[in-house]
Design an enzyme around this catalytic site. Structure first.
Site, PDB file in Angstrom:
ATOM      1  N   SER A 140       0.823  -1.210   0.000  1.00 33.62           N
ATOM      2  CA  SER A 140       0.000   0.000   0.000  1.00 33.62           C
ATOM      3  C   SER A 140       0.852   1.253   0.000  1.00 33.62           C
ATOM      4  O   SER A 140       1.988   1.259   0.492  1.00 33.62           O
ATOM      5  CB  SER A 140      -0.887   0.000   1.257  1.00 33.62           C
ATOM      6  N   TYR A 153      -1.685  -1.101  10.294  1.00 35.43           N
ATOM      7  CA  TYR A 153      -1.674  -1.409   8.862  1.00 35.43           C
ATOM      8  C   TYR A 153      -0.345  -0.995   8.238  1.00 35.43           C
ATOM      9  O   TYR A 153       0.280  -1.767   7.496  1.00 35.43           O
ATOM     10  CB  TYR A 153      -2.833  -0.676   8.187  1.00 35.43           C
TER      11      TYR A 153
END
Length: 253
Positions: A140, A153
């Site tokens: 990401s 995350y």
């Protein structure tokens, strides 16, 4: 000249939703045998309905070493090799770190980091049996910047980035390409299933104040199908071509 997917064997972890699902459908329609790994049988069956007979579902919790071993034993017995492994499973919780429960930490770490380690470990002998192949790990843009309330995350995806780089060096001499795919925001991943009531509403003002949304993907989103096209293009490149890192983001960002 691109390689054909006809007759190749691809394993996709996290294939019931989002990028994994779209990629599974794309590769199956190109003639690959696509093994679908995910926890929910109902969603896997829905993918098979779209992808057709080239899709082979195996209900698997990829955060479980036992489940991953069992799945790859089944793959080995059926095919004897694999050509592609795509690690697409992902989980995220919107939390201040002081608020994170043990379950929040376990789900995020196990899904985003431990699972790709388990699947890659299991896949290596089968990739070697094929004479080489591809491992693709989905990361990401959060690894390129910092975002409030997304510490778990970010930390796990940065761990995945490091794992990918190290595995690339370990495996490239055996003809196994390991590629890191850094994605901007994808609008149809289903990752919001991880979020609780009010989580986004609480975090959004912090994200706007921080400026992350302006610096990175903002309010524009990729589609899973567009990402699947990119993944297909990478894994069908000639064997002598290596792309270590791919960054995919909306053109309008």
């Amino acid at each position: 000249m691109s390689q054909s997917m006809e007759g190749r064997v691809a394993v996709i972890a996290g294939s019931s939703r989002g990028v994994g699902r779209a990629t599974a459908i794309r590769l199956a329609q190109e003639g690959a045998k696509v093994v679908l790994l995910a926890r929910r049988k109902l969603l896997l069956d829905e993918v098979v309905e779209v992808a057709g007979p080239n899709a082979i579902p195996i209900v698997t919790d990829v955060t479980s070493s036992h489940d991953v071993h069992a799945a790859f034993d089944q793959i080995a017995a059926q095919f004897g090799r694999i050509d592609v492994l795509i690690n697409s499973a992902g989980a995220s919780r919107i939390r201040l770190i002081e608020e994170a429960s043990d379950e929040d930490i376990a789900v995020t770490v196990n899904t985003n980091l431990i699972a790709p380690i388990y699947t890659t470990r299991a896949a290596i002998p089968l990739l070697r049996a094929a004479g080489g192949g591809d491992v693709m790990n989905i990361s990401s843009e959060i690894t390129l910047d910092d975002m409030p309330m997304m510490t778990l995350y970010a930390a796990t995806k940065r761990g995945l980035n490091a794992f990918t780089g190290a595995m690339s060096k370990e495996l490239r001499r055996e003809g196994i390409r390991v590629t890191l795919v850094i994605l901007g925001a994808v609008g149809d991943t289903g990752i919001d299933e991880n979020f609780g009531p009010g989580d986004i509403e609480r975090a959004w003002p912090l994200w706007e104040a921080d400026g992350y949304l302006t610096r990175m993907s903002g309010t524009h989103f990729l589609t899973s199908a567009a990402v699947a096209d990119v993944l297909h293009d990478v894994i069908t490149r000639p064997r002598e071509v290596m792309m270590d890192v791919i960054h995919v983001r909306p053109a309008s960002s």
